[in-house]
Design a protein around this motif. Sequence first.
Motif, PDB file in Angstrom:
ATOM      1  N   GLU A   1       0.832  -1.204   0.000  1.00  0.00           N
ATOM      2  CA  GLU A   1       0.000   0.000   0.000  1.00  0.00           C
ATOM      3  C   GLU A   1       0.869   1.258   0.000  1.00  0.00           C
ATOM      4  OE1 GLU A   1      -2.663  -0.139   3.244  1.00  0.00           O
ATOM      5  OE2 GLU A   1      -3.708  -1.956   2.561  1.00  0.00           O
ATOM      6  N   GLN A   2       2.019   1.199   0.669  1.00  0.00           N
ATOM      7  CA  GLN A   2       2.927   2.349   0.662  1.00  0.00           C
ATOM      8  C   GLN A   2       3.485   2.597  -0.741  1.00  0.00           C
ATOM      9  OE1 GLN A   2       2.969  -0.144   2.828  1.00  0.00           O
ATOM     10  NE2 GLN A   2       2.364   0.876   4.735  1.00  0.00           N
ATOM     11  N   ASP A   3       3.753   1.496  -1.479  1.00  0.00           N
ATOM     12  CA  ASP A   3       4.222   1.662  -2.849  1.00  0.00           C
ATOM     13  C   ASP A   3       3.153   2.309  -3.723  1.00  0.00           C
ATOM     14  OD1 ASP A   3       6.599   0.470  -2.144  1.00  0.00           O
ATOM     15  OD2 ASP A   3       5.977  -1.526  -2.794  1.00  0.00           O
ATOM     16  N   HIS A   4       1.917   1.888  -3.549  1.00  0.00           N
ATOM     17  CA  HIS A   4       0.822   2.490  -4.312  1.00  0.00           C
ATOM     18  C   HIS A   4       0.704   3.972  -4.003  1.00  0.00           C
ATOM     19  CE1 HIS A   4      -1.499  -1.521  -5.106  1.00  0.00           C
ATOM     20  NE2 HIS A   4      -0.262  -1.512  -5.569  1.00  0.00           N
ATOM     21  N   GLU A   5       0.919   4.350  -2.763  1.00  0.00           N
ATOM     22  CA  GLU A   5       0.855   5.763  -2.381  1.00  0.00           C
ATOM     23  C   GLU A   5       1.966   6.553  -3.069  1.00  0.00           C
ATOM     24  OE1 GLU A   5      -0.619   9.141  -0.351  1.00  0.00           O
ATOM     25  OE2 GLU A   5      -1.445   7.163  -0.789  1.00  0.00           O
ATOM     26  N   ILE A   6       3.142   5.966  -3.146  1.00  0.00           N
ATOM     27  CA  ILE A   6       4.256   6.634  -3.832  1.00  0.00           C
ATOM     28  C   ILE A   6       3.943   6.774  -5.320  1.00  0.00           C
ATOM     29  CG2 ILE A   6       6.669   6.383  -4.509  1.00  0.00           C
ATOM     30  CD1 ILE A   6       7.201   5.093  -1.809  1.00  0.00           C
ATOM     31  N   PHE A   7       3.393   5.721  -5.933  1.00  0.00           N
ATOM     32  CA  PHE A   7       3.034   5.784  -7.353  1.00  0.00           C
ATOM     33  C   PHE A   7       2.005   6.875  -7.610  1.00  0.00           C
ATOM     34  CE2 PHE A   7       3.857   0.924  -7.409  1.00  0.00           C
ATOM     35  CZ  PHE A   7       5.222   1.161  -7.369  1.00  0.00           C
ATOM     36  N   ARG A   8       0.998   6.956  -6.743  1.00  0.00           N
ATOM     37  CA  ARG A   8      -0.056   7.943  -6.929  1.00  0.00           C
ATOM     38  C   ARG A   8       0.489   9.366  -6.801  1.00  0.00           C
ATOM     39  NH1 ARG A   8      -3.102  11.000  -3.810  1.00  0.00           N
ATOM     40  NH2 ARG A   8      -2.127  10.180  -1.929  1.00  0.00           N
ATOM     41  N   LEU A   9       1.311   9.582  -5.789  1.00  0.00           N
ATOM     42  CA  LEU A   9       1.882  10.920  -5.600  1.00  0.00           C
ATOM     43  C   LEU A   9       2.802  11.304  -6.757  1.00  0.00           C
ATOM     44  CD1 LEU A   9       2.682  10.878  -1.773  1.00  0.00           C
ATOM     45  CD2 LEU A   9       1.029  12.334  -2.944  1.00  0.00           C
ATOM     46  N   ASN A  10       3.557  10.333  -7.249  1.00  0.00           N
ATOM     47  CA  ASN A  10       4.454  10.615  -8.365  1.00  0.00           C
ATOM     48  C   ASN A  10       3.668  11.015  -9.613  1.00  0.00           C
ATOM     49  OD1 ASN A  10       7.324  10.330  -9.570  1.00  0.00           O
ATOM     50  ND2 ASN A  10       6.091   9.038 -10.901  1.00  0.00           N
ATOM     51  N   ASP A  11       2.542  10.329  -9.869  1.00  0.00           N
ATOM     52  CA  ASP A  11       1.714  10.674 -11.027  1.00  0.00           C
ATOM     53  C   ASP A  11       1.087  12.056 -10.859  1.00  0.00           C
ATOM     54  OD1 ASP A  11       2.319   8.327 -12.274  1.00  0.00           O
ATOM     55  OD2 ASP A  11       0.496   7.294 -11.643  1.00  0.00           O
ATOM     56  N   GLU A  12       0.560  12.330  -9.672  1.00  0.00           N
ATOM     57  CA  GLU A  12      -0.055  13.628  -9.436  1.00  0.00           C
ATOM     58  C   GLU A  12       0.964  14.756  -9.542  1.00  0.00           C
ATOM     59  OE1 GLU A  12      -2.034  13.595  -5.719  1.00  0.00           O
ATOM     60  OE2 GLU A  12      -3.594  12.166  -6.336  1.00  0.00           O
ATOM     61  N   LEU A  13       2.163  14.497  -9.042  1.00  0.00           N
ATOM     62  CA  LEU A  13       3.203  15.528  -9.082  1.00  0.00           C
ATOM     63  C   LEU A  13       3.596  15.864 -10.514  1.00  0.00           C
ATOM     64  CD1 LEU A  13       4.892  17.212  -7.101  1.00  0.00           C
ATOM     65  CD2 LEU A  13       6.670  15.471  -7.269  1.00  0.00           C
ATOM     66  N   GLU A  14       3.779  14.840 -11.349  1.00  0.00           N
ATOM     67  CA  GLU A  14       4.136  15.090 -12.743  1.00  0.00           C
ATOM     68  C   GLU A  14       2.969  15.706 -13.515  1.00  0.00           C
ATOM     69  OE1 GLU A  14       5.563  11.483 -14.442  1.00  0.00           O
ATOM     70  OE2 GLU A  14       7.606  11.784 -13.662  1.00  0.00           O
ATOM     71  N   LYS A  15       1.754  15.406 -13.115  1.00  0.00           N
ATOM     72  CA  LYS A  15       0.588  15.949 -13.798  1.00  0.00           C
ATOM     73  C   LYS A  15       0.406  17.428 -13.506  1.00  0.00           C
ATOM     74  CE  LYS A  15      -4.413  15.319 -14.219  1.00  0.00           C
ATOM     75  NZ  LYS A  15      -5.591  14.521 -13.758  1.00  0.00           N
ATOM     76  N   HIS A  16       0.644  17.852 -12.263  1.00  0.00           N
ATOM     77  CA  HIS A  16       0.392  19.240 -11.868  1.00  0.00           C
ATOM     78  C   HIS A  16       1.637  20.117 -11.903  1.00  0.00           C
ATOM     79  CE1 HIS A  16      -3.747  18.445 -10.563  1.00  0.00           C
ATOM     80  NE2 HIS A  16      -3.295  17.327  -9.991  1.00  0.00           N
ATOM     81  N   GLU A  17       2.809  19.530 -11.724  1.00  0.00           N
ATOM     82  CA  GLU A  17       4.038  20.324 -11.655  1.00  0.00           C
ATOM     83  C   GLU A  17       4.899  20.193 -12.913  1.00  0.00           C
ATOM     84  OE1 GLU A  17       4.398  22.383  -9.243  1.00  0.00           O
ATOM     85  OE2 GLU A  17       2.681  21.634  -8.067  1.00  0.00           O
ATOM     86  N   GLY A  18       4.599  19.202 -13.750  1.00  0.00           N
ATOM     87  CA  GLY A  18       5.373  19.039 -14.973  1.00  0.00           C
ATOM     88  C   GLY A  18       6.052  17.683 -15.045  1.00  0.00           C
ATOM     89  N   LYS A  19       6.251  17.212 -16.265  1.00  0.00           N
ATOM     90  CA  LYS A  19       6.881  15.909 -16.472  1.00  0.00           C
ATOM     91  C   LYS A  19       8.310  15.927 -15.961  1.00  0.00           C
ATOM     92  CE  LYS A  19       6.577  11.741 -18.301  1.00  0.00           C
ATOM     93  NZ  LYS A  19       5.597  10.752 -17.835  1.00  0.00           N
ATOM     94  N   GLY A  20       8.674  14.866 -15.234  1.00  0.00           N
ATOM     95  CA  GLY A  20      10.028  14.748 -14.708  1.00  0.00           C
ATOM     96  C   GLY A  20      10.226  15.371 -13.346  1.00  0.00           C
ATOM     97  N   THR A  21       9.178  15.962 -12.764  1.00  0.00           N
ATOM     98  CA  THR A  21       9.288  16.537 -11.426  1.00  0.00           C
ATOM     99  C   THR A  21       9.393  15.432 -10.390  1.00  0.00           C
ATOM    100  OG1 THR A  21       7.929  18.414 -12.132  1.00  0.00           O
ATOM    101  CG2 THR A  21       8.234  18.095  -9.762  1.00  0.00           C
ATOM    102  N   THR A  22      10.342  15.516  -9.501  1.00  0.00           N
ATOM    103  CA  THR A  22      10.547  14.535  -8.443  1.00  0.00           C
ATOM    104  C   THR A  22      10.194  15.138  -7.094  1.00  0.00           C
ATOM    105  OG1 THR A  22      12.856  15.148  -8.087  1.00  0.00           O
ATOM    106  CG2 THR A  22      12.394  13.489  -9.791  1.00  0.00           C
ATOM    107  N   PHE A  23      10.169  14.292  -6.089  1.00  0.00           N
ATOM    108  CA  PHE A  23       9.895  14.789  -4.744  1.00  0.00           C
ATOM    109  C   PHE A  23      10.953  15.794  -4.311  1.00  0.00           C
ATOM    110  CE2 PHE A  23       7.328  10.829  -3.194  1.00  0.00           C
ATOM    111  CZ  PHE A  23       6.424  11.050  -4.231  1.00  0.00           C
ATOM    112  N   TYR A  24      12.192  15.546  -4.724  1.00  0.00           N
ATOM    113  CA  TYR A  24      13.293  16.417  -4.308  1.00  0.00           C
ATOM    114  C   TYR A  24      13.241  17.768  -5.033  1.00  0.00           C
ATOM    115  CZ  TYR A  24      15.127  12.109  -2.283  1.00  0.00           C
ATOM    116  OH  TYR A  24      15.285  10.966  -1.546  1.00  0.00           O
TER     117      TYR A  24
END
Length: 309
Positions: free
Chosen positions: A23-46
């Motif tokens: 479930e933690q992996d799914h949460e990371i996947f979801r956040l990564n998709d949302e981040l690239e969708k709203h902040e731009g392709k290739g955006t990372t947590f860092y």
Amino acid sequence: MRWALILVASLALCGTALAAWTEQDHEIFRLNDELEKHEGKGTTFYSFLGLDNGPSSSLEEITKAYRKMSRQMHPDKNPSAGATDRFARLGVIANILRGEQKERYDFFLQKGFPRWKGTGYYYARFRPGLSAVLVFIFLITGAAHYLILSMTAATERKRIERYISECKAQAWPNGYPPADNSKRRIQDQSGRTFVVYPDGTVWLADSATNEEYILDPDDIEPASWRRTVLYKFPVWLFESSFGKFVSVKNETSLPVKKPRAKTKSKTKAKKGEEGQEKTAEMELNKKVLSDGKVVEAATVTGGRRRRRK
């Protein structure tokens, strides 16, 4: 049988892969998709936190960057639409990087996030409708039906082969036909009578009809996709709906021809040919034993088994 095994193996592999993501992996996947969708392709947590060192950033650097970005992204200072979601996303990302999930995120960041659509990660992004679920269940049912037909045919074939070997062993104790080439009648534990002929064929004797039915493993109908619901259900559905109109159309479109009058000589010739064919067929079905007895064989109605009178 081969395709059924391939399907079962594929489902097993998919189930193994599904169990690999937590479930933690799914949460990371979801956040990564949302981040690239709203902040731009290739955006990372860092990069979202403004950390230039990336995975090498220390806990102190992550905490300091989070505090700085939280002041800038606070909804009170940014009353624009989506500011609340962006601020909440920032807090979740900061908690991941400051906790035990940071190692997991760094692993996916280095190795790559899953791109295939075979796990619950796919289900979170695309929820199949009723039609897709019904098609999937139909395919699984068809594969299971084919597997059952294959197992049933194999079991029935082994049963017939076992009957033949047991009857021959009982009728021929030394393993060879009798010297006088005579048939042997035996009974099994259930009281059924079998007849073993010198040619090695075993027949089941029916006392009610006074007939004998051959035991032949080749008479067992093998498994086929045409016998499963994958083929029968669409055919039945077509014949019950459009097939009626198609058959009616074909019948009405064919011209009606009057039968030609046959001459007397041609009719007699035809009857003569039929008589010859019938005689040839009877000769093929006759079996002459060593004692001079003639046994006729015919085809049983509704099956491939033969019978002797």
